[in-house]
Design an enzyme around this catalytic site. Sequence first.
Site, PDB file in Angstrom:
ATOM      1  N   LYS A 185       0.821  -1.189   0.036  1.00 41.04           N
ATOM      2  CA  LYS A 185       0.039   0.104   0.063  1.00 41.04           C
ATOM      3  C   LYS A 185       1.025   1.255  -0.077  1.00 41.04           C
ATOM      4  CE  LYS A 185      -3.598  -2.857   0.764  1.00 41.04           C
ATOM      5  NZ  LYS A 185      -4.883  -3.172   0.259  1.00 41.04           N
TER       6      LYS A 185
HETATM    7  C1  LIG Z   1      -5.416  -4.024   0.935  1.00 43.72           C
HETATM    8  C2  LIG Z   1      -7.185  -4.256   0.768  1.00 43.72           C
HETATM    9  C3  LIG Z   1      -7.940  -4.577   2.015  1.00 43.72           C
HETATM   10  C4  LIG Z   1      -7.294  -4.827   3.184  1.00 43.72           C
HETATM   11  O1  LIG Z   1      -6.135  -6.061   3.118  1.00 43.72           O
HETATM   12  P1  LIG Z   1      -5.409  -6.400   4.366  1.00 43.72           P
HETATM   13  O2  LIG Z   1      -4.361  -7.327   3.712  1.00 43.72           O
HETATM   14  O3  LIG Z   1      -6.190  -6.939   5.399  1.00 43.72           O
HETATM   15  O4  LIG Z   1      -4.734  -5.244   5.190  1.00 43.72           O
HETATM   16  C5  LIG Z   1      -9.162  -4.338   1.809  1.00 43.72           C
HETATM   17  N1  LIG Z   1      -9.762  -3.987   0.728  1.00 43.72           N
HETATM   18  C6  LIG Z   1      -8.989  -3.778  -0.497  1.00 43.72           C
HETATM   19  C7  LIG Z   1      -9.745  -3.189  -1.704  1.00 43.72           C
HETATM   20  C8  LIG Z   1      -7.561  -3.674  -0.250  1.00 43.72           C
HETATM   21  O5  LIG Z   1      -6.870  -3.423  -1.458  1.00 43.72           O
END
Ligand SMILES: *Cc1c(COP(=O)(O)O)cnc(C)c1O
Length: 389
Positions: A185
Amino acid sequence: MASLNEIPLSRPDITSAEIDAVTAVLRSGRLSIGPVLEQFEKLVAARTGNEFAVGVNSGTSGLHLALMAMGIGPGDEVITTPFSFIASANPILMVGATPVFVDICPKTLNMDPAKLEGAITPRTKAIMAVETFGNPAHFDAYEQIARKHELPIIEDCCEALGCTINGRQCGSLGRVGVFGFYPNKQITTGEGGMIVTNDRRIAELCRSLRSQGRPTGGEVATLGSQNWLQHERLGYNFRLSEVNAALGVVQMKRLDEIIAKRQRVAEMYIRHLAGHPEIILPNVADGTTVSWFVFVVRLVTGYTSAERDRIITGMQRHEVGCRDYFPCIHLQPFYRRLLGFKPGDFPIAEAVSSRTIALPFSNDLTQRDVDFVCRTLDLMIKRENLSRG
Ligand SMILES: *Cc1c(COP(=O)(O)O)cnc(C)c1O
């Protein structure tokens, strides 16, 4: 595994400031429920235009708690997109509710507002709106529909930290928003997430639910406090450790620098690939700013998913990390089994999903890296066309 020449799909940007901050926490002796998480929460709340922020151990946990705190459960429906990471829909199932998918707009790749209203039923309890790949397009339209039907929006803004629409920060567009901090992210805490809201009741419930259902109100229950072994509701352990939060504090302070670096890489890709006859570039809608999460291009209409997959495999053989972001959620094996979905249910999402290629995207990519990725992509497309005859 990683060779020197490999250009990975994604690579976190960790400086000595992050390493120092993590070391300081380790030396402090306080590894969980402490001042660093509070500091991280304040930074995210302030930046995203929210009064409250509740740190959790993943974006998925955050969405799960947000749904619970809003009282969504068995018998309820929540509307979301079939073209996203699976964690946009799984938390709906985790609370016992049913995800209802709405097909996407082929340009922005977000839920098509024209199709959203038709998915609303008397059982609909919320709209889980996702800024796919960090694109906040249509959120103004979602808001109008939500207001008309008196439905809350839960913003899965896990891909959208730092993005804006009409000057408003993502994370402040719904009743509650959830960020994710997995290493790919915009900012990372290793693993982690953050619930943001201006609704005090939702924030307090989430605080309780993330920590074994300990009493809400006032301060967070701490180890030394009277309430530590009092549990008012069924809760989880979804806490974010001080070690992870320390990473988050430094990354948050670097957010503008990180956004600028990612913008630079995106611009290099756009310059290189603009006008390529076989490639569709990501769309940046009017009135929005994108804090780039990934750089996903699409092959033009006519390419099959098998051809796309061979292009990706070819890129990987040249040590260029690529991926098919994202296979449709409704076609995942257990969604088909559980809810009876089949190919053709959401034709636009399926057509888009069959032709996407996520290219390597990290803060430190050089012009040379980008040139190599784009040349390799061009070569693999040409090779695929030749074998077509
Ligand atoms: C990254 C992401 C999440 C959450 O992911 P985690 O790996 O649980 O932190 C949720 N929704 C979207 C659209 C994502 O890209």
